[in-house]
Write a protein that holds these residues in place. Structure first.
Motif, PDB file in Angstrom:
ATOM      1  N   ALA A 181       5.400  11.544   3.112  1.00  0.00           N
ATOM      2  CA  ALA A 181       4.430  11.942   4.137  1.00  0.00           C
ATOM      3  C   ALA A 181       3.002  11.795   3.625  1.00  0.00           C
ATOM      4  O   ALA A 181       2.119  11.297   4.338  1.00  0.00           O
ATOM      5  N   ASP A 182       2.750  12.215   2.381  1.00  0.00           N
ATOM      6  CA  ASP A 182       1.409  12.077   1.810  1.00  0.00           C
ATOM      7  C   ASP A 182       1.032  10.608   1.660  1.00  0.00           C
ATOM      8  O   ASP A 182      -0.124  10.218   1.887  1.00  0.00           O
ATOM      9  N   ALA A 183       2.008   9.790   1.247  1.00  0.00           N
ATOM     10  CA  ALA A 183       1.743   8.360   1.101  1.00  0.00           C
ATOM     11  C   ALA A 183       1.378   7.744   2.446  1.00  0.00           C
ATOM     12  O   ALA A 183       0.442   6.932   2.541  1.00  0.00           O
ATOM     13  N   GLU A 184       2.091   8.117   3.491  1.00  0.00           N
ATOM     14  CA  GLU A 184       1.788   7.592   4.826  1.00  0.00           C
ATOM     15  C   GLU A 184       0.414   8.055   5.295  1.00  0.00           C
ATOM     16  O   GLU A 184      -0.319   7.295   5.945  1.00  0.00           O
ATOM     17  N   ASP A 185       0.041   9.297   4.965  1.00  0.00           N
ATOM     18  CA  ASP A 185      -1.296   9.795   5.322  1.00  0.00           C
ATOM     19  C   ASP A 185      -2.380   8.979   4.624  1.00  0.00           C
ATOM     20  O   ASP A 185      -3.411   8.639   5.226  1.00  0.00           O
ATOM     21  N   LEU A 234       0.833  -1.207   0.000  1.00  0.00           N
ATOM     22  CA  LEU A 234       0.000   0.000   0.000  1.00  0.00           C
ATOM     23  C   LEU A 234       0.865   1.254   0.000  1.00  0.00           C
ATOM     24  O   LEU A 234       0.579   2.224  -0.721  1.00  0.00           O
ATOM     25  N   LEU A 235       1.925   1.236   0.795  1.00  0.00           N
ATOM     26  CA  LEU A 235       2.825   2.390   0.834  1.00  0.00           C
ATOM     27  C   LEU A 235       3.537   2.557  -0.507  1.00  0.00           C
ATOM     28  O   LEU A 235       3.727   3.681  -0.987  1.00  0.00           O
ATOM     29  N   GLY A 236       3.897   1.426  -1.124  1.00  0.00           N
ATOM     30  CA  GLY A 236       4.537   1.488  -2.435  1.00  0.00           C
ATOM     31  C   GLY A 236       3.628   2.079  -3.488  1.00  0.00           C
ATOM     32  O   GLY A 236       4.057   2.900  -4.309  1.00  0.00           O
ATOM     33  N   VAL A 237       2.372   1.690  -3.492  1.00  0.00           N
ATOM     34  CA  VAL A 237       1.396   2.254  -4.439  1.00  0.00           C
ATOM     35  C   VAL A 237       1.227   3.745  -4.188  1.00  0.00           C
ATOM     36  O   VAL A 237       1.296   4.563  -5.114  1.00  0.00           O
ATOM     37  N   ALA A 238       1.012   4.116  -2.922  1.00  0.00           N
ATOM     38  CA  ALA A 238       0.738   5.519  -2.589  1.00  0.00           C
ATOM     39  C   ALA A 238       1.937   6.411  -2.892  1.00  0.00           C
ATOM     40  O   ALA A 238       1.777   7.532  -3.405  1.00  0.00           O
ATOM     41  N   TYR A 239       3.143   5.929  -2.600  1.00  0.00           N
ATOM     42  CA  TYR A 239       4.334   6.762  -2.870  1.00  0.00           C
ATOM     43  C   TYR A 239       4.520   6.970  -4.366  1.00  0.00           C
ATOM     44  O   TYR A 239       4.799   8.086  -4.823  1.00  0.00           O
ATOM     45  N   ARG A 240       4.373   5.916  -5.148  1.00  0.00           N
ATOM     46  CA  ARG A 240       4.536   6.058  -6.593  1.00  0.00           C
ATOM     47  C   ARG A 240       3.459   6.967  -7.182  1.00  0.00           C
ATOM     48  O   ARG A 240       3.703   7.657  -8.170  1.00  0.00           O
ATOM     49  N   MET A 241       2.297   6.969  -6.573  1.00  0.00           N
ATOM     50  CA  MET A 241       1.220   7.847  -7.025  1.00  0.00           C
ATOM     51  C   MET A 241       1.498   9.298  -6.677  1.00  0.00           C
ATOM     52  O   MET A 241       1.217  10.214  -7.458  1.00  0.00           O
ATOM     53  N   LEU A 242       2.047   9.534  -5.484  1.00  0.00           N
ATOM     54  CA  LEU A 242       2.127  10.893  -4.944  1.00  0.00           C
ATOM     55  C   LEU A 242       3.528  11.488  -4.954  1.00  0.00           C
ATOM     56  O   LEU A 242       3.676  12.710  -4.950  1.00  0.00           O
ATOM     57  N   GLY A 243       4.567  10.654  -4.924  1.00  0.00           N
ATOM     58  CA  GLY A 243       5.936  11.162  -4.916  1.00  0.00           C
ATOM     59  C   GLY A 243       6.321  11.832  -3.618  1.00  0.00           C
ATOM     60  O   GLY A 243       7.342  12.518  -3.544  1.00  0.00           O
ATOM     61  N   ARG A 244       5.512  11.635  -2.581  1.00  0.00           N
ATOM     62  CA  ARG A 244       5.766  12.269  -1.287  1.00  0.00           C
ATOM     63  C   ARG A 244       5.546  11.223  -0.201  1.00  0.00           C
ATOM     64  O   ARG A 244       4.464  10.663  -0.082  1.00  0.00           O
TER      65      ARG A 244
END
Length: 294
Positions: A29-33, A17-27
């Motif tokens: 902190a935003d990925a963790e949120d 989930l963190l991998g998906v969110a980080y690649r989507m957002l590039g941030r």
């Protein structure tokens, strides 16, 4: 399903989930949120109705990330100077990833690719990440995004062409990249402009990200002459109190510079044909917080 079991299931899938969110957002902190919000939704859901927890959690995380991207675009947020993703530590510890695994990382989480992904629409970015980074079949992506499979294939093709056209070519060999980074550091720290110039491709680019909160070029520097003289000038101003640490960031070797014990900068280079093609310098203190304990 008990609360403890629900927690265990979520934690099992958290890295994905963190991998998906980080690649989507590039941030980071935003990925963790986003992942935290996905946890809240998971904790409130009727999990007895969830047949495939991973698919459910990836769907929730992807949709939350799409919403976050749309909010950013709707607000028309501006950024001072060039933008780079937050550094994302991809250290494998004692395990050495094979060539195929490194190629996947380079194709989905490298700084060069994430810069290009910023120019995709949120849906295109989601499809690209799910397809290219995680290997989801088109039918599953369509189900995750509530889109027809034909539409998803069209989005994927458009995103793939866009990335292929815009991302620079580079090599992913970590040994060569680290060797050139070490030689680059030695030449810059020693003020050896001639040696520094010999390591840079004629059309090298330096992208410095400070967010207006630290000293860095407010535009992209291009050509070996401009990049070499800038780096030589930085070295002459003093690196005596700095410490240097190599680590794996965004799928490749990077140099973390600390001053007074705190992260000051992250340097990474892209290499092609034995020359440095791009230099990335992350100096925004907000983006370096994730490296405070590294």
């Amino acid at each position: 399903m008990t609360t403890d079991a629900g927690t265990d299931v979520f934690e099992e899938h958290r890295p994905v989930l963190l991998g998906v969110a980080y690649r989507m957002l590039g941030r980071v902190a935003d990925a963790e949120d986003v992942v935290q919000e996905a946890w809240l939704r998971w904790s409130r859901a009727d999990r007895s109705e969830v047949r495939e927890p991973r698919a459910y959690l990836v769907r929730v995380t992807t949709r939350l990330a799409i919403d976050r991207l749309r909010q950013v675009k709707a607000r028309g947020e501006t950024y001072v100077g060039p933008w780079l993703p937050e550094p994302y530590v991809t250290d494998f510890g004692d395990r050495v990833p094979d060539t195929a695994e490194r190629a996947v990382l380079a194709d989905s989480v490298s700084l060069a690719v994430l810069i290009v992904l910023e120019s995709l629409s949120p849906l295109e970015r989601a499809v690209f990440v799910l397809r290219e980074a995680f290997g989801y079949p088109y039918a599953e992506i369509a189900a995750l995004l509530d889109r027809g499979e034909a539409a998803v294939r069209q989005l994927a093709g458009r995103a793939r062409r866009h990335v292929d056209e815009r991302r620079p070519r580079y090599e992913v060999d970590p040994v060569q990249r680290r060797d050139l980074t070490e030689r680059f550091l030695a030449a810059a720290a020693g003020g050896d402009l001639e040696q520094l110039m010999s390591l840079l491709a004629p059309d090298v680019r330096l992208i410095g990200d400070s967010g207006g909160k630290a000293k860095a070029p407010l535009r992209i520097l291009e050509s070996a002459d401009h990049v070499g003289r800038f780096l030589s000038g930085v070295a002459q101003k003093g690196l005596a109190d700095a410490t240097f640490h190599f680590l794996e960031v965004n799928g490749g070797p990077a140099l973390l510079i600390r001053t007074a014990g705190a992260p000051d900068s992250v340097f990474q280079v892209d290499v092609l044909d034995g020359r440095i093609q791009a230099v990335y310098v992350i100096r925004n203190p907000d983006k370096l917080k994730v490296l405070a304990d590294v």
